[in-house]
Design a protein around this motif. Structure first.
Motif, PDB file in Angstrom:
ATOM      1  N   CYS A 270       0.841  -1.213   0.000  1.00 27.55           N
ATOM      2  CA  CYS A 270       0.000   0.000   0.000  1.00 27.55           C
ATOM      3  C   CYS A 270       0.866   1.248   0.000  1.00 27.55           C
ATOM      4  O   CYS A 270       0.524   2.256  -0.653  1.00 27.55           O
ATOM      5  N   ARG A 271       1.990   1.197   0.754  1.00 29.63           N
ATOM      6  CA  ARG A 271       2.894   2.363   0.770  1.00 29.63           C
ATOM      7  C   ARG A 271       3.474   2.615  -0.612  1.00 29.63           C
ATOM      8  O   ARG A 271       3.527   3.757  -1.080  1.00 29.63           O
ATOM      9  N   TYR A 272       3.867   1.520  -1.303  1.00 26.17           N
ATOM     10  CA  TYR A 272       4.428   1.674  -2.645  1.00 26.17           C
ATOM     11  C   TYR A 272       3.386   2.218  -3.614  1.00 26.17           C
ATOM     12  O   TYR A 272       3.690   3.107  -4.422  1.00 26.17           O
ATOM     13  N   ARG A 273       2.165   1.714  -3.541  1.00 27.65           N
ATOM     14  CA  ARG A 273       1.107   2.223  -4.427  1.00 27.65           C
ATOM     15  C   ARG A 273       0.873   3.706  -4.158  1.00 27.65           C
ATOM     16  O   ARG A 273       0.636   4.496  -5.098  1.00 27.65           O
ATOM     17  N   GLY A 274       0.945   4.118  -2.881  1.00 31.77           N
ATOM     18  CA  GLY A 274       0.798   5.533  -2.555  1.00 31.77           C
ATOM     19  C   GLY A 274       1.902   6.375  -3.186  1.00 31.77           C
ATOM     20  O   GLY A 274       1.654   7.496  -3.653  1.00 31.77           O
ATOM     21  N   GLU A 275       3.116   5.818  -3.210  1.00 30.73           N
ATOM     22  CA  GLU A 275       4.235   6.524  -3.840  1.00 30.73           C
ATOM     23  C   GLU A 275       3.993   6.687  -5.342  1.00 30.73           C
ATOM     24  O   GLU A 275       4.296   7.735  -5.926  1.00 30.73           O
ATOM     25  N   VAL A 276       3.450   5.619  -5.971  1.00 29.84           N
ATOM     26  CA  VAL A 276       3.164   5.679  -7.416  1.00 29.84           C
ATOM     27  C   VAL A 276       2.145   6.786  -7.697  1.00 29.84           C
ATOM     28  O   VAL A 276       2.309   7.574  -8.647  1.00 29.84           O
ATOM     29  N   LYS A 277       1.100   6.866  -6.887  1.00 25.06           N
ATOM     30  CA  LYS A 277       0.076   7.897  -7.082  1.00 25.06           C
ATOM     31  C   LYS A 277       0.665   9.295  -6.870  1.00 25.06           C
ATOM     32  O   LYS A 277       0.335  10.238  -7.612  1.00 25.06           O
ATOM     33  N   GLN A 278       1.538   9.413  -5.873  1.00 23.37           N
ATOM     34  CA  GLN A 278       2.147  10.711  -5.600  1.00 23.37           C
ATOM     35  C   GLN A 278       3.063  11.145  -6.744  1.00 23.37           C
ATOM     36  O   GLN A 278       3.075  12.320  -7.143  1.00 23.37           O
ATOM     37  N   ARG A 279       3.808  10.182  -7.282  1.00 21.83           N
ATOM     38  CA  ARG A 279       4.676  10.496  -8.427  1.00 21.83           C
ATOM     39  C   ARG A 279       3.843  10.885  -9.645  1.00 21.83           C
ATOM     40  O   ARG A 279       4.233  11.758 -10.433  1.00 21.83           O
ATOM     41  N   ALA A 280       2.691  10.250  -9.800  1.00 25.98           N
ATOM     42  CA  ALA A 280       1.814  10.586 -10.931  1.00 25.98           C
ATOM     43  C   ALA A 280       1.316  12.017 -10.809  1.00 25.98           C
ATOM     44  O   ALA A 280       1.260  12.759 -11.809  1.00 25.98           O
TER      45      ALA A 280
END
Length: 455
Positions: A270-280
């Motif tokens: 979940c933390r990694y997916r949050g990072e992906v969304k933030q980078r997007a």
């Protein structure tokens, strides 16, 4: 049109000598019985030549189960009898086997109502409704609650039932777990044996060594020679077992091992997916931002696939997962970590190989930060590994516990069941459940368990 149908009930079969005339009256089937027809001179030993006198004649109706479109009732005519012995009046009250004149229902009605409420898990409200709709018996919720308590009091004590179960099948394994009943703050410890039988449960103030030890000491005092305990990684259980059953082996349940590790890895996912969304959101390149958003959506949509073992994946699911793994190194690492955890406990030949696989997992995740979920998982495995692989060291020990299946049974019993809100209600429900499932108690002609001797 009149059609004669032979009807026979448990009450009629056991009381054929007092008359069983039947008729249809006011929308119900009425079976008439007169207790005075019985040969009481033989039953109570009336002296020869002495007549039996009857006083206080009365008539009342008792409900019976009906499979017809109309209710069935017994219309009982009875009275108080007396006879003379040496000039003194000896009084007696006629009894009818198979029914309760006080509750105004047959014993079968009581047993079925209790069966529906406890074993079928309907609870008092639904049980009361079903009794009326299907069997033509009108009974209140409060009456059902009283019947459950009455039946439970007729059964042997909780300790005597443990001895009965031990007498039927020797108990050498203890599967320990706990349940937190809905609507309460209490913790209830549950013991299940290797035969899948729920042996006992007990409410405790806390799940600590001080409160768990008396629970185990109770069973040792009852003669249970438990050789293996299956538990989660609760230290209170480990300490209590070591104090009460020092010679017993301990096997941490595989389900709970994976549950603990999966919880840590899930947070990393979940933390990694949050990072992906933030980078997007932070990307100023439109095509790259859309790519990251699409990846975030794919990760969430397929989130549970990464945590399923290969043998449980359908071909279509595996294809979708592999498409993501081939393009994303982090998710590929997560999947690889989980596969290596599975391999420790599933792809083994002996204890040494399992330890080697643990070392390989450590090397695989050695670059991860100490506070990461992967490192926490490694620490968890390292700290408890001896108790996790008991099944590889001790013959006869299994990898999995039966405790979770017991928890599911209790949750089914608990649903819609008001009696589970008190410890006494839970104990009553458990005794009835044990009597039915393990000791042959039935709706028709149940054995009298209170008269069974226990060693």
């Amino acid at each position: 049109m009149y059609i004669q149908i032979p009807v026979k009930t448990e009450v009629m079969e056991r009381n054929e000598d007092i008359g069983t005339n039947g008729k249809f009256e006011n929308g119900k089937i009425v079976i008439e019985m007169d207790t005075r027809k019985r040969d009481y001179k033989k039953v109570v030993g009336v002296p020869r030549g002495e007549p039996i006198e009857w006083i206080n004649e009365r008539t009342f109706e008792v409900q019976e189960l009906s499979s017809f479109a109309w209710p069935i009732v017994y219309r009982i005519t009875t009275a108080d009898g007396y006879y003379r012995r040496e000039g003194e009046r000896i009084y007696f009250t006629p009894q009818i086997e198979g029914l309760c004149s006080q509750k105004k229902v047959s014993d079968v009605v009581i047993r079925l109502a209790v069966f529906l409420s406890i074993i079928a898990g309907l609870g008092y409200r639904k049980g009361s409704w079903l009794m009326e709709v299907l069997f033509g018996v009108v009974v209140s919720k409060s009456a059902l609650a009283r019947w459950v308590e009455d039946i439970a009091e007729q059964l042997p004590s909780a300790d005597e039932i443990v001895k009965l179960l031990k007498g039927l099948k020797e108990i050498t394994e203890g599967h320990l777990d706990e349940i937190y009943p809905l609507g309460t703050e209490g913790c209830v410890i549950v013991l299940k044996d290797e035969h899948g039988r729920i042996i006992a449960w007990q409410e405790v103030e806390k799940r600590d060594e001080e409160h768990v030890k008396p629970f185990l000491e109770r069973f040792k005092g009852l003669g249970l020679k438990i050789k293996t305990f299956y538990i989660d990684h609760c230290q209170a259980y480990v300490n209590a077992i070591g104090a009460v059953y020092p010679e017993a082996s301990i096997q941490f349940d595989y389900f709970h091992i994976l549950q603990n590790i999966w919880r840590h890895v899930w947070k990393e996912f979940c933390r990694y997916r949050g990072e992906v969304k933030q980078r997007a959101r932070g990307s100023k390149t439109k095509w790259y931002s859309e790519k990251l958003k699409r990846l975030a959506r794919q990760l969430w949509k397929n989130r549970y696939l990464f945590f399923k073992s290969d043998k449980n994946l359908r071909a279509e699911e595996k294809e979708r997962m592999m498409e993501i793994l081939h393009t994303d190194l982090k998710v590929s690492f997560i999947r690889g970590f989980l596969q290596r955890v599975w391999s420790i406990f599933e792809d083994y030949t002996d204890e040494q190989e399992a330890r080697e696989k643990l070392e390989a997992l450590k090397k695989y995740s050695s670059r991860e930060a100490k506070e990461s979920g992967f490192s926490k998982s490694i620490n968890f495995l390292d700290s408890h590994f001896d108790n996790m692989i008991t099944f590889l060291k001790v013959p006869g020990v299994q990898r999995n516990s039966l405790a979770e299946s017991g928890m599911r049974v209790l949750r089914r019993l608990e649903e819609s069941h008001d009696g589970f809100r008190s410890d006494k209600g839970r104990q009553n429900a458990l005794k009835i459940y044990q009597a039915v499932m393990y000791l042959g108690w039935s709706i028709h002609n149940p054995p009298n368990l209170s008269k069974i001797s226990v060693s």
